[in-house]
Design an enzyme around this catalytic site. Structure first.
Site, PDB file in Angstrom:
ATOM      1  N   ASP A  31     -10.024  33.074 -47.674  1.00 49.21           N
ATOM      2  CA  ASP A  31      -8.783  32.716 -46.977  1.00 49.21           C
ATOM      3  C   ASP A  31      -7.549  33.388 -47.588  1.00 49.21           C
ATOM      4  O   ASP A  31      -6.562  32.716 -47.927  1.00 49.21           O
ATOM      5  CB  ASP A  31      -8.586  31.195 -47.004  1.00 49.21           C
ATOM      6  CG  ASP A  31      -9.777  30.427 -46.446  1.00 49.21           C
ATOM      7  OD1 ASP A  31     -10.376  30.912 -45.476  1.00 49.21           O
ATOM      8  OD2 ASP A  31     -10.087  29.349 -46.966  1.00 49.21           O
ATOM      9  N   GLU A 202      -8.607  28.745 -35.557  1.00 44.70           N
ATOM     10  CA  GLU A 202      -8.032  28.275 -36.825  1.00 44.70           C
ATOM     11  C   GLU A 202      -7.334  29.459 -37.473  1.00 44.70           C
ATOM     12  O   GLU A 202      -7.188  30.524 -36.872  1.00 44.70           O
ATOM     13  CB  GLU A 202      -9.127  27.704 -37.738  1.00 44.70           C
ATOM     14  CG  GLU A 202     -10.232  28.674 -38.081  1.00 44.70           C
ATOM     15  CD  GLU A 202     -11.349  28.055 -38.910  1.00 44.70           C
ATOM     16  OE1 GLU A 202     -11.392  26.820 -39.061  1.00 44.70           O
ATOM     17  OE2 GLU A 202     -12.186  28.818 -39.418  1.00 44.70           O
TER      18      GLU A 202
HETATM   19  O1  FUB Z   1     -12.049  28.035 -46.182  1.00 40.90           O
HETATM   20  C1  FUB Z   1     -12.243  26.856 -45.447  1.00 40.90           C
HETATM   21  C2  FUB Z   1     -11.889  27.070 -44.018  1.00 40.90           C
HETATM   22  O2  FUB Z   1     -12.734  28.067 -43.469  1.00 40.90           O
HETATM   23  C3  FUB Z   1     -10.504  27.620 -43.788  1.00 40.90           C
HETATM   24  O3  FUB Z   1      -9.504  26.670 -43.886  1.00 40.90           O
HETATM   25  C4  FUB Z   1     -10.687  28.214 -42.453  1.00 40.90           C
HETATM   26  O4  FUB Z   1      -9.648  29.008 -42.019  1.00 40.90           O
HETATM   27  C5  FUB Z   1     -11.981  28.948 -42.656  1.00 40.90           C
HETATM   28  O5  FUB Z   1     -11.804  30.141 -43.334  1.00 40.90           O
END
Ligand code: FUB
Length: 443
Positions: A31, A202
């Site tokens: 991330d 997301e």
């Molecule tokens: O790293 C955990 C979660 O997975 C993140 O918050 C999302 O964006 C995805 O990468």
């Protein structure tokens, strides 16, 4: 399902950080939010770890945050810890739920945003914030999460008029909310971002270029899986028009990204699982990104070479090549990660590694392991047939996994940034010449 954890010894490989892909190899990082503060490139990622005994093997296990700074042309320095899960004043202890963070500057202060599982059980994740006078912290953490915000993946944006916005979401919806000047409270109710394609979304990340607002986000298409896409608008609040994909699915894990401009070049930061082979033990990466004249984004293909320009004293990881012909790459160790090497170096095979800064270099070092005594490898400028820069006769180092650093003079001074080609020339049959770990320019 049986999870294949790599037989992993996450070792500090020559300082622990490189600028070829993956960017950092001494720990798992995911991330990546990259930001340029005071002309310095930083990354604020999350971190993955192998779950401790008693936790589900195939869940994310994310204990907290560190941060990284690009030093020189190609060295990522681990600046240190930012926040541990058990230091969140309002967070559940040992929940391993420290997902993607962000950091942004406003009025000379640096604000670090992160999601965590709240103690009060009011949501899956809440978003907290800390403030510092320096991009490198330490941050002073707010005692409570931001009221009115439930979700993951905080993405921050401060517009030219100095107004700040928080993007967040997770699931099938993304939201935007303006922040008050204190950066710790919302200034209006969150608004759902409309007109994005259907599917799971997301990891939203906003940036502005030539007056266009780019809302970029991770998006799962039912047929293709996880991609990175973008939508544009003439306002940070939308409405947005979907523009297409920035990166195709790279293997059915997550792909959280950020985009920033550094030294005149736009860069996409994202993650993969180069070291572990398992999509919940990730490693952050970066590749250059380009725009069409009309402002649309060209799709980025993941490369091994990544970004950065190694100069004097920095490792040139030739196994992260731009071109390979006749030889192969492999892990240095079968039973624990120590990096990669170029191997199966058959007659006249070569690897090309683009963008090396030769300024000031008089010698080249090479880390080799060799189980025979015949032949040499050559360093050439730009092409296989390019100018001969240096020659390395090889010798028996004690075996194909007994490593030594050898050195050769650069034949004539060469300044500036050039591509480098290693050509392998065993002079005995079709055997391989040498195992080559890295090169390094020295004075
Ligand atoms: O790293 C955990 C979660 O997975 C993140 O918050 C999302 O964006 C995805 O990468």
């Amino acid at each position: 399902m049986k999870i294949r954890y790599p037989a992993l010894v996450l070792a500090a490989v020559a300082g622990g950080a490189m600028a070829q892909n993956p960017l950092v190899t001494h720990m798992y990082t995911a991330d990546p939010t990259a930001r340029v503060f005071n002309d310095t490139l930083y990354i604020y990622p999350s971190s993955d770890q192998v779950p401790p005994e008693g936790r589900k093997a195939n869940d994310f296990c994310m204990p907290g945050y560190r941060m990284f700074r690009l030093d020189g042309g190609a060295t990522w320095t681990d600046v240190g810890p930012v926040l541990d899960q058990n230091e969140v004043p309002w967070g559940k202890k040992n929940s391993f739920a420290m997902w993607a963070p962000d950091c942004i500057e406003k009025d000379g202060k640096y604000y670090y945003y992160f999601p965590a599982a709240p103690l009060d059980g009011s949501a899956f994740r809440r978003i907290g914030v800390g403030v510092s006078d320096s991009p490198e912290g330490p941050f002073e953490w707010e005692p409570h999460y931001i009221e009115g915000v439930k979700g993951i993946d905080p993405g921050l944006f401060v517009d030219d008029d100095n107004r700040a916005y928080l993007y967040f979401g997770g699931g099938h919806e993304l939201f935007v909310v303006p922040l008050k000047d204190n950066m710790k409270e919302i200034a209006a109710p969150p608004k759902k971002i409309e007109h994005l394609p259907t599917g799971y979304k997301e990891a939203s990340f906003m940036f502005k270029r030539n007056g266009i607002y780019y809302m970029t986000f991770a998006h799962t298409f039912p047929q293709e899986g996880y991609t990175i896409g973008y939508a544009t608008s003439d306002s940070p609040m939308g409405p947005f028009v979907y523009g297409g994909k920035i990166m195709d699915n790279i293997g059915n894990g997550t792909n959280h990204h950020s985009i920033t401009k550094y030294k005149g070049q736009w860069i996409l930061f994202y993650h993969w699982w180069d070291i572990s082979g398992f999509n919940k033990l990730r490693s952050m990466r970066a590749d250059y990104l380009q725009f069409h004249k009309d402002g649309s984004i060209l799709k980025v293909k993941p490369t091994l070479r990544g970004i950065g320009t190694p100069g004097l004293g920095e490792l040139i990881q030739v196994d992260r090549y731009n071109e390979i012909n006749g030889c192969e790459t492999a892990f240095l160790e079968k039973d624990g990660y120590r990096g990669w090497m170029v191997t199966e170096t058959k007659p006249n095979s070569h690897v090309r590694f683009d963008r090396v800064n030769f300024t000031g270099a008089k010698k080249i070092q090479a880390r080799i392991a060799c189980g025979q005594t015949f032949g040499k490898f050559e360093i050439r400028q730009n092409h296989v047939w390019g100018k001969l820069l240096a020659e390395f006769p090889v010798h028996h180092t004690g075996g194909w996994n007994r490593w030594e650093t050898i050195e050769a003079e650069i034949k004539e001074p060469i300044d500036g940034v050039h591509n480098l080609v290693v050509v392998f020339k065993p002079d005995w049959g079709g055997t391989k010449l040498v195992n080559l770990d890295w090169l390094k320019l020295t004075e």
